[in-house]
Scaffold this motif. Structure first.
Motif, PDB file in Angstrom:
ATOM      1  N   ARG A  95      -7.636 -14.416   0.564  1.00 56.94           N
ATOM      2  CA  ARG A  95      -7.472 -14.714   1.983  1.00 56.94           C
ATOM      3  C   ARG A  95      -7.882 -13.495   2.801  1.00 56.94           C
ATOM      4  N   GLU A  96      -8.379 -13.766   4.009  1.00 54.70           N
ATOM      5  CA  GLU A  96      -8.806 -12.682   4.881  1.00 54.70           C
ATOM      6  C   GLU A  96      -7.747 -12.405   5.939  1.00 54.70           C
ATOM      7  N   TYR A  97      -7.519 -11.117   6.174  1.00 55.87           N
ATOM      8  CA  TYR A  97      -6.560 -10.676   7.178  1.00 55.87           C
ATOM      9  C   TYR A  97      -7.216  -9.645   8.088  1.00 55.87           C
ATOM     10  N   LEU A  98      -6.883  -9.699   9.353  1.00 49.64           N
ATOM     11  CA  LEU A  98      -7.274  -8.658  10.291  1.00 49.64           C
ATOM     12  C   LEU A  98      -6.041  -7.801  10.517  1.00 49.64           C
ATOM     13  N   VAL A  99      -6.207  -6.500  10.389  1.00 45.51           N
ATOM     14  CA  VAL A  99      -5.065  -5.587  10.442  1.00 45.51           C
ATOM     15  C   VAL A  99      -5.391  -4.395  11.338  1.00 45.51           C
ATOM     16  N   ALA A 100      -4.445  -4.046  12.213  1.00 45.52           N
ATOM     17  CA  ALA A 100      -4.556  -2.854  13.048  1.00 45.52           C
ATOM     18  C   ALA A 100      -3.282  -2.042  12.887  1.00 45.52           C
ATOM     19  N   VAL A 101      -3.420  -0.788  12.502  1.00 42.64           N
ATOM     20  CA  VAL A 101      -2.273   0.104  12.335  1.00 42.64           C
ATOM     21  C   VAL A 101      -2.532   1.364  13.150  1.00 42.64           C
ATOM     22  N   LEU A 102      -1.641   1.659  14.093  1.00 45.54           N
ATOM     23  CA  LEU A 102      -1.745   2.835  14.945  1.00 45.54           C
ATOM     24  C   LEU A 102      -0.530   3.726  14.730  1.00 45.54           C
ATOM     25  N   SER A 103      -0.741   5.029  14.742  1.00 47.64           N
ATOM     26  CA  SER A 103       0.392   5.934  14.573  1.00 47.64           C
ATOM     27  C   SER A 103       0.120   7.260  15.249  1.00 47.64           C
ATOM     28  N   ASP A 104       1.194   7.963  15.584  1.00 45.32           N
ATOM     29  CA  ASP A 104       1.077   9.339  16.052  1.00 45.32           C
ATOM     30  C   ASP A 104       2.329  10.101  15.648  1.00 45.32           C
ATOM     31  N   GLY A 105       2.312  11.415  15.858  1.00 49.65           N
ATOM     32  CA  GLY A 105       3.453  12.239  15.511  1.00 49.65           C
ATOM     33  C   GLY A 105       3.566  12.563  14.037  1.00 49.65           C
ATOM     34  N   ASN A 106       2.482  12.385  13.282  1.00 48.69           N
ATOM     35  CA  ASN A 106       2.496  12.706  11.852  1.00 48.69           C
ATOM     36  C   ASN A 106       2.316  14.210  11.648  1.00 48.69           C
ATOM     37  N   SER A 107       3.115  14.781  10.766  1.00 46.25           N
ATOM     38  CA  SER A 107       3.043  16.227  10.573  1.00 46.25           C
ATOM     39  C   SER A 107       1.804  16.657   9.808  1.00 46.25           C
ATOM     40  N   THR A 108       1.236  15.758   8.994  1.00 45.39           N
ATOM     41  CA  THR A 108       0.004  16.059   8.260  1.00 45.39           C
ATOM     42  C   THR A 108      -0.916  14.852   8.278  1.00 45.39           C
ATOM     43  N   LYS A 109      -2.204  15.107   8.089  1.00 47.87           N
ATOM     44  CA  LYS A 109      -3.162  14.005   8.009  1.00 47.87           C
ATOM     45  C   LYS A 109      -2.873  13.142   6.783  1.00 47.87           C
ATOM     46  N   ALA A 110      -2.644  13.796   5.637  1.00 46.43           N
ATOM     47  CA  ALA A 110      -2.397  13.049   4.400  1.00 46.43           C
ATOM     48  C   ALA A 110      -1.157  12.182   4.516  1.00 46.43           C
ATOM     49  N   GLY A 111      -0.110  12.723   5.124  1.00 48.07           N
ATOM     50  CA  GLY A 111       1.111  11.951   5.290  1.00 48.07           C
ATOM     51  C   GLY A 111       0.906  10.764   6.206  1.00 48.07           C
ATOM     52  N   GLY A 112       0.129  10.966   7.269  1.00 43.66           N
ATOM     53  CA  GLY A 112      -0.161   9.868   8.186  1.00 43.66           C
ATOM     54  C   GLY A 112      -0.972   8.774   7.521  1.00 43.66           C
ATOM     55  N   ILE A 113      -1.952   9.167   6.727  1.00 40.37           N
ATOM     56  CA  ILE A 113      -2.764   8.175   6.012  1.00 40.37           C
ATOM     57  C   ILE A 113      -1.887   7.371   5.063  1.00 40.37           C
ATOM     58  N   SER A 114      -1.015   8.051   4.342  1.00 37.63           N
ATOM     59  CA  SER A 114      -0.122   7.359   3.410  1.00 37.63           C
ATOM     60  C   SER A 114       0.746   6.336   4.137  1.00 37.63           C
ATOM     61  N   SER A 171       0.582   2.229   3.683  1.00 39.51           N
ATOM     62  CA  SER A 171       1.786   1.479   3.312  1.00 39.51           C
ATOM     63  C   SER A 171       2.070   0.395   4.342  1.00 39.51           C
ATOM     64  N   ALA A 172       1.857   0.707   5.623  1.00 35.73           N
ATOM     65  CA  ALA A 172       2.094  -0.270   6.683  1.00 35.73           C
ATOM     66  C   ALA A 172       1.105  -1.431   6.604  1.00 35.73           C
ATOM     67  N   ALA A 173      -0.153  -1.138   6.279  1.00 34.31           N
ATOM     68  CA  ALA A 173      -1.157  -2.196   6.144  1.00 34.31           C
ATOM     69  C   ALA A 173      -0.792  -3.155   5.014  1.00 34.31           C
ATOM     70  N   LYS A 174      -0.373  -2.595   3.891  1.00 34.70           N
ATOM     71  CA  LYS A 174       0.031  -3.432   2.752  1.00 34.70           C
ATOM     72  C   LYS A 174       1.259  -4.275   3.109  1.00 34.70           C
ATOM     73  N   ALA A 175       2.215  -3.665   3.789  1.00 38.15           N
ATOM     74  CA  ALA A 175       3.413  -4.386   4.193  1.00 38.15           C
ATOM     75  C   ALA A 175       3.087  -5.508   5.174  1.00 38.15           C
ATOM     76  N   ALA A 176       2.143  -5.275   6.064  1.00 41.79           N
ATOM     77  CA  ALA A 176       1.763  -6.287   7.048  1.00 41.79           C
ATOM     78  C   ALA A 176       1.160  -7.523   6.389  1.00 41.79           C
ATOM     79  N   VAL A 177       0.269  -7.298   5.427  1.00 45.33           N
ATOM     80  CA  VAL A 177      -0.340  -8.425   4.713  1.00 45.33           C
ATOM     81  C   VAL A 177       0.714  -9.163   3.904  1.00 45.33           C
ATOM     82  N   THR A 178       1.607  -8.433   3.261  1.00 45.02           N
ATOM     83  CA  THR A 178       2.670  -9.059   2.504  1.00 45.02           C
ATOM     84  C   THR A 178       3.568  -9.905   3.402  1.00 45.02           C
TER      85      THR A 178
END
Length: 331
Positions: free
Chosen positions: A296-315, A319-326
């Motif tokens: 199945r196809e899903y359109l997903v938009a995830v926005l965030s700010d205030g992350n202390s690191t780039k890697a942490g924000g990506i993670s 996780s939010a994208a996977k949770a949204a589809v689920t």
């Protein structure tokens, strides 16, 4: 007064332009800096998704801080009003299910997260959070959509140069190309004209050349994705324009294909944005696109700010994208 010159990071200099509002973030790696007698700061910039310039006063005293990624720059065209397609409304149950699913996503103290998701087959959608966020480089998809709409209005194809810019801007997130096309669409005014027609009512273009400081919402990004990936009869973009933008978003450069792709790694098309803010040292991390999960196809938009690191924000975004589809799969 002849501006003082300084080279940072070895970027290739280009023509300097006055920076709009002093004190606003300039998304770019700075290569030339000067101050006129009137205190106007001039800067040239080039890179990938970040960097800031700060003027301490209307004097020759300035300070800069640049990072390895970024945004800036900008003939004009204004789109005529047309009826806008109405985006699918998120059901109360879908919103609740999404909120529940996101409860398992680790969000560090002080960070913000907003998510919007749509199942293209069933039409079910959900939104979590309604705040506005810096776009960083996800605005590049909107810039190209606006350019394509303006070209349709003029009854023309994109020029070879526009296509070169568009490819580099989307596939490689090239900022100089984005700056050229931002200028071509008429900067914030041109973006607003297209977005009004697309149905984006919570997006405001960045001041002057600062396209990366465009403000948007997850719901608006979902509306834009529907123009590109949704039903053709609900889009103002013709099939050629839609296919062109889909193709570029489906061929993202290696190393930039993180984000919503985590929810459908075998079939995705996306645009990401990442921006460290000099004032706080915190990161904006955004990802928007189409994914395929369990056929199945899903359109997903995830926005965030205030992350202390780039890697942490990506993670967190992944996780939010996977949770949204689920969440839509189980409702």
């Amino acid at each position: 007064m002849v501006p003082h010159r300084a080279r940072l990071h070895g970027d290739r200099p280009s023509r300097a332009r006055p920076l709009g509002r002093l004190g606003r973030t300039a998304l770019a790696s700075v290569v030339l800096l000067g101050v006129t007698g009137a205190g106007t700061v001039y800067v040239t910039a080039q890179a990938h998704d970040a960097g800031e310039l700060v003027s301490s006063s209307a004097s020759s005293r300035t300070r800069t801080k640049a990072t390895t990624e970024a945004t800036v720059e900008p003939v004009t065209a204004s789109a005529s009003a047309e009826p806008t397609p109405t985006p699918a409304s998120a059901s109360a149950s879908g919103d609740a299910a999404l909120a529940d699913a996101l409860g398992s996503v680790a969000v560090e103290a002080g960070a913000r997260l907003s998510v919007a998701v749509l199942d293209t087959e069933s039409g079910r959608s959900a939104v979590y959070g309604d705040g506005a966020f810096d776009t960083a480089s996800i605005v590049k998809a909107d810039i190209l959509a606006a350019l394509l709409l303006q070209a349709q209005d003029a009854g023309r194809e994109l020029t070879a140069q526009e296509k070169t810019y568009a490819s580099a801007m989307i596939r490689d997130s090239d900022n100089a190309s984005a700056s050229a096309l931002w200028k071509a669409i008429g900067q914030a005014r041109g973006l607003a004209g297209a977005n009004e027609r697309f149905g984006l009512d919570g997006t405001e273009g960045g001041d002057g050349a600062l396209w990366g400081l465009t403000q948007t919402t997850a719901a608006d990004q979902l509306t834009l994705l529907r123009q590109v990936f949704g039903d053709a009869d609900e889009s103002l973009l013709d099939e050629g324009s839609r296919a062109y933008l889909r193709g570029l978003m489906g061929d993202i450069a290696a190393g930039q294909d993180w984000g919503v792709s985590a929810a459908g790694p075998t079939g995705f098309a996306l645009k990401n944005g990442w921006l460290p803010r000099t004032a706080t040292g915190l990161w904006d991390i955004n990802s928007v696109g189409r994914v395929t999960a369990d056929g199945r196809e899903y359109l997903v938009a995830v926005l965030s700010d205030g992350n202390s690191t780039k890697a942490g924000g990506i993670s967190m975004v992944e996780s939010a994208a996977k949770a949204a589809v689920t969440a839509l799969t189980t409702t």
